[in-house]
Write an enzyme that holds these catalytic residues in place. Structure first.
Site, short mmCIF file in Angstrom:
data_model
loop_
_atom_site.label_atom_id
_atom_site.label_comp_id
_atom_site.label_asym_id
_atom_site.label_seq_id
_atom_site.Cartn_x
_atom_site.Cartn_y
_atom_site.Cartn_z
N PRO A 7 0.94 -1.25 0.03
CA PRO A 7 0.16 -0.05 0.01
C PRO A 7 0.86 1.43 -0.07
O PRO A 7 1.57 1.49 0.95
CB PRO A 7 -0.78 -0.14 1.23
CG PRO A 7 0.24 -0.90 2.38
CD PRO A 7 0.91 -1.74 1.26
N MET A 8 0.74 2.10 -1.20
CA MET A 8 1.65 3.24 -1.19
C MET A 8 0.71 4.45 -1.25
O MET A 8 0.07 4.59 -2.35
CB MET A 8 2.87 3.05 -2.21
CG MET A 8 3.51 1.90 -2.05
SD MET A 8 4.75 1.73 -3.73
CE MET A 8 5.69 2.99 -3.53
N GLN A 68 -6.73 -1.36 4.02
CA GLN A 68 -5.77 -1.12 5.27
C GLN A 68 -6.59 0.04 5.98
O GLN A 68 -6.96 1.03 5.40
CB GLN A 68 -4.42 -0.51 4.78
CG GLN A 68 -3.57 -0.45 5.85
CD GLN A 68 -2.29 0.18 5.28
OE1 GLN A 68 -1.89 1.24 5.10
NE2 GLN A 68 -1.09 -0.68 5.43
N CYS A 98 3.49 3.79 8.23
CA CYS A 98 3.84 5.12 7.64
C CYS A 98 4.49 6.19 8.32
O CYS A 98 4.35 6.43 9.47
CB CYS A 98 2.32 5.64 7.60
SG CYS A 98 2.31 7.38 6.56
N LYS A 138 1.03 -4.11 9.67
CA LYS A 138 2.37 -3.86 8.92
C LYS A 138 3.15 -2.80 9.66
O LYS A 138 2.54 -1.73 10.36
CB LYS A 138 2.07 -3.00 7.56
CG LYS A 138 3.44 -2.86 6.61
CD LYS A 138 2.98 -2.07 5.14
CE LYS A 138 4.07 -2.15 4.25
NZ LYS A 138 5.13 -1.20 4.76
N GLY A 200 10.93 -3.93 1.62
CA GLY A 200 11.76 -2.85 1.64
C GLY A 200 13.03 -3.10 0.76
O GLY A 200 13.63 -4.04 1.07
N GLU A 201 13.40 -2.13 0.04
CA GLU A 201 14.53 -2.21 -0.85
C GLU A 201 14.63 -3.31 -1.63
O GLU A 201 15.80 -3.91 -2.20
CB GLU A 201 15.75 -1.85 0.14
CG GLU A 201 16.85 -1.10 -0.55
CD GLU A 201 16.53 0.32 -0.92
OE1 GLU A 201 16.68 0.95 -1.87
OE2 GLU A 201 15.47 0.96 0.08
N GLY A 223 6.78 -2.86 -3.05
CA GLY A 223 6.62 -1.49 -2.98
C GLY A 223 7.15 -0.64 -4.21
O GLY A 223 6.57 -0.84 -5.47
N ARG A 224 8.22 0.41 -4.01
CA ARG A 224 8.79 1.12 -4.96
C ARG A 224 9.02 0.17 -6.03
O ARG A 224 9.29 0.76 -7.29
CB ARG A 224 9.90 2.16 -4.63
CG ARG A 224 9.18 3.00 -3.48
CD ARG A 224 10.36 3.73 -2.83
NE ARG A 224 11.19 2.77 -1.91
CZ ARG A 224 12.36 3.11 -1.47
NH1 ARG A 224 12.97 4.58 -1.83
NH2 ARG A 224 13.08 2.53 -0.90
#
Length: 315
Positions: A7-8, A68, A98, A138, A200-201, A223-224
């Protein structure tokens, strides 16, 4: 292995979920957060952020979507969790990660990491409201340091969480690449008897493999990286080749056509630039396109530039 689309906020909206799940074998999507303060929110709020509720809580390609929630009141989180599931959500997720100053200033998101007892009570309330559905949480490794990470994981577990997603940085770390610590997820994973999802990453297959090895987790949340390489899920899960630039360009054009329907075009300029900023991380060819589009604000100008670049690559 399960792979979840992260979720972004302001990025992975219903349209982005539709596009990315249409070309990948994601197991689950989690929506942008719905902020819960002191009331049961109207149904329209849930439908706005999760229109997939109108079709059984699934994307067009059949991927489950989980709503969420963000907040700290056990009572109101419980009531809104029940509403989300009643409307068709595939379970419910609690945002304790967040890092936004605005969110944290209202004692939401990562601010809960400072008080694991609040996480416990919030999860317990949600679990009581939806006893037969997944309740996920999360989190990050902590607020300023990692010393409370086992307590944080245990709070979610003891509250009744079905699974825990851990972003391998503290809130203070933000999104600094050099601060990622997949190792620190490992003891959280070992300390609780529910699945832990590492996040993450993760930008490419090598990252995913190292993250799984160091964290000891079986599942990942993207995510990204999922935006930077649009078929990253399948690259990891199916060992597919990264999508070639020409196909990425076609996907951007297809997305643009969907984004410009109805009143969505009002946000199109910001959304396409936002996505391209990530794509540049994986595709050097995107740099020229981003440079051409960056000064543009009008939809027609951007569409014309996309069309020109597509013709150049076809030629």
């Amino acid at each position: 292995m399960r792979i979840v689309l992260a979720p972004m906020e302001g990025v992975v909206d219903p349209l982005m979920r539709q596009v990315l799940t249409g070309i990948n074998q994601y197991d689950l999507c989690v929506t942008e957060f719905i902020r819960v303060v002191d009331m049961l929110l109207p149904k329209k709020v849930f439908y706005r952020l999760c229109p997939e509720l109108h079709q059984g809580g699934k994307t067009d390609s059949g991927t489950d979507v989980r709503v969420q929630l963000l907040g700290q009141s056990p009572q109101w989180l419980a009531e809104n969790a029940y509403r989300a599931v009643d409307l068709g959500s595939a379970g419910v997720d609690l945002n304790c990660g967040c890092p936004s100053k605005t969110v944290n200033g209202s004692n939401g998101g990562a601010a809960l990491l400072k008080e694991p007892e609040v996480i416990y009570q919030a999860v317990k309330g949600m679990r009581g409201a939806v006893p037969d559905k997944p309740v996920s949480v999360k989190v990050r490794l902590g607020w300023e340091c990692k010393s409370q990470r086992l307590e944080i994981a245990d709070a979610a577990y003891q509250g009744g969480a079905s699974e825990l997603t851990v972003h391998g940085r503290t809130r203070a770390d933000g999104y600094r690449a050099d601060r990622i610590d997949w190792n620190a997820i490992s003891d959280m994973n070992q300390g609780i008897a529910i699945p832990v999802i590492a996040n993450g990453e993760i930008w490419q297959l090598d990252d995913a493999e190292r993250c799984l090895a160091l964290s000891g987790c079986d599942d990942l949340m993207l995510g990204r990286g999922a935006l930077a390489m649009p078929n990253l899920c399948n690259v990891i899960k199916l060992k597919a080749e990264p999508m070639p630039w020409r196909e990425v360009l076609d996907l951007l054009i297809r997305y643009s056509g969907l984004e410009c329907r109805g009143d969505k075009h009002l946000y199109f300029s910001n959304r396409i630039k936002q996505w391209l900023k990530y794509v540049v991380c994986s595709y050097p060819e995107a740099d020229a396109l981003f440079s051409d589009i960056r000064p543009c604000r009008k939809t027609d100008e951007i569409l014309a530039i996309l069309d020109r670049h597509q013709h150049q690559w076809e030629g």
